[in-house]
Enzyme design. Structure first.
Site, PDB file in Angstrom:
ATOM      1  N   ASP A  43      38.824  37.967  44.352  1.00 46.15           N
ATOM      2  CA  ASP A  43      39.204  39.187  45.060  1.00 46.15           C
ATOM      3  C   ASP A  43      38.872  39.086  46.548  1.00 46.15           C
ATOM      4  O   ASP A  43      39.181  39.988  47.326  1.00 46.15           O
ATOM      5  CB  ASP A  43      38.589  40.425  44.421  1.00 46.15           C
ATOM      6  CG  ASP A  43      37.066  40.363  44.297  1.00 46.15           C
ATOM      7  OD1 ASP A  43      36.453  39.416  44.832  1.00 46.15           O
ATOM      8  OD2 ASP A  43      36.492  41.266  43.652  1.00 46.15           O
ATOM      9  N   ASP A  82      39.421  36.877  39.021  1.00 46.84           N
ATOM     10  CA  ASP A  82      38.555  38.045  39.170  1.00 46.84           C
ATOM     11  C   ASP A  82      39.207  39.302  38.603  1.00 46.84           C
ATOM     12  O   ASP A  82      40.378  39.584  38.903  1.00 46.84           O
ATOM     13  CB  ASP A  82      38.273  38.313  40.646  1.00 46.84           C
ATOM     14  CG  ASP A  82      37.048  37.605  41.169  1.00 46.84           C
ATOM     15  OD1 ASP A  82      36.168  37.255  40.360  1.00 46.84           O
ATOM     16  OD2 ASP A  82      36.958  37.410  42.392  1.00 46.84           O
ATOM     17  N   GLU A 112      31.723  41.048  37.705  1.00 52.45           N
ATOM     18  CA  GLU A 112      30.476  41.153  38.451  1.00 52.45           C
ATOM     19  C   GLU A 112      29.547  42.164  37.800  1.00 52.45           C
ATOM     20  O   GLU A 112      29.970  43.260  37.438  1.00 52.45           O
ATOM     21  CB  GLU A 112      30.758  41.592  39.897  1.00 52.45           C
ATOM     22  CG  GLU A 112      31.582  40.617  40.699  1.00 52.45           C
ATOM     23  CD  GLU A 112      31.751  41.055  42.148  1.00 52.45           C
ATOM     24  OE1 GLU A 112      31.115  42.053  42.549  1.00 52.45           O
ATOM     25  OE2 GLU A 112      32.514  40.394  42.873  1.00 52.45           O
ATOM     26  N   GLU A 179      25.465  34.074  43.579  1.00 53.48           N
ATOM     27  CA  GLU A 179      25.793  34.122  45.006  1.00 53.48           C
ATOM     28  C   GLU A 179      24.619  34.642  45.809  1.00 53.48           C
ATOM     29  O   GLU A 179      24.037  35.691  45.487  1.00 53.48           O
ATOM     30  CB  GLU A 179      27.017  35.011  45.255  1.00 53.48           C
ATOM     31  CG  GLU A 179      27.384  35.091  46.730  1.00 53.48           C
ATOM     32  CD  GLU A 179      28.713  35.776  47.011  1.00 53.48           C
ATOM     33  OE1 GLU A 179      29.060  35.928  48.202  1.00 53.48           O
ATOM     34  OE2 GLU A 179      29.409  36.151  46.041  1.00 53.48           O
TER      35      GLU A 179
END
Length: 266
Positions: A43, A82, A112, A179
């Site tokens: 994304d 994503d 996520e 991340e």
């Protein structure tokens, strides 16, 4: 063709693997030639393709469109796609959107969050849809974090991230992305789970590495993140080309020269 079995084999052998974001057919073909192991339709396209200041405006339609572009042009890589912001909060909608992306050509769905995703991860796994769970700095939560900041620096935050990683893998997650977390924490997570772990700004001890394609080609607008390296202008790119940059990235990750100490957080 790279599969999840391939990546699991790499993890057991200690072979590092590569991932790059990609959004169109021509770049996918170039990545194919460089034998990039995994491609992410991220994304991040909201920022590097659409010109937004975050990933939040990206829609499922956007991801499905770009996933189909890649799928038509890819022969080697495992394709991750994503699920964008707020597209997987409600379970029935999450299932429908995952089906949409898989039918567009994705092999793995990336989401996520932490342990709150366990029910969704298990449901999708039971339906034959592998998931990759993104932990640490999760860009869809930028407004919660108050900006793009390194995550997991306190003992409490590190413990939670490790617990979340174990929980989602226990629920059936096939892969993880970490991340912007301290390198020592990323190493601990990678060693604690049996599934492949991809890092970005997470040090050299994860199983694989991912970068946004535009960043690793030196096309970053504004501040360049610490974990980015420009492979296009690197003197080792003797081809002086985009294909050469992809090949050098592949070589650097595989041999362990990227990421180096200056690309990680303590």
């Amino acid at each position: 063709m790279t599969t999840l079995s391939t990546l699991n084999k790499f993890k057991k052998e200690g072979t590092k693997f590569t991932c790059l974001t990609c959004y169109d057919a021509m770049f996918a073909r170039m990545m194919d030639k460089a034998q990039i192991d995994t491609i992410l339709i991220g994304d991040s396209l909201g920022m590097v393709v659409q010109g937004h200041d975050s990933t939040l405006p990206v829609s499922v339609d956007d991801i499905a469109y770009h996933t189909a572009n890649i799928a038509r042009s890819n022969e080697h890589a495992l394709i991750l796609a994503d699920l964008p912001f707020m597209s997987y909060v409600v379970l029935p909608e999450a299932i429908a959107n995952s089906r949409r992306l898989m039918q567009a050509g994705a092999h793995v769905i990336k989401i996520e969050g932490g342990s709150e995703l366990c029910d969704l991860v298990t449901t999708l796994a039971q339906a034959g849809t592998p998931t990759c769970v993104h932990l640490g700095l999760t860009p869809q939560s930028v407004n919660v974090f108050g900006g793009y900041k390194v995550q997991g620096r306190s003992e409490q935050a590190a413990d939670k991230l490790l617990d979340d990683a174990k929980a989602v893998v226990g629920a059936g997650a096939a892969m993880l992305v970490l991340e912007c977390v301290p390198a020592a924490l990323a190493k601990a997570v990678t060693e604690a789970v049996e599934v492949p772990v991809i890092g970005i700004g997470a040090g050299a001890d994860t199983d694989g590495q991912v970068l946004v394609m535009h960043d690793m080609l030196g096309m970053t607008h504004g501040r360049v993140p610490r974990f980015v390296h420009d492979f296009l202008t690197d003197e080792r790119n003797t081809q002086h080309s985009i294909e050469g940059a992809f090949a050098l990235y592949k070589q650097s990750v595989t041999e362990g020269s990227f990421p180096a100490s200056q690309h990680q957080f303590d």
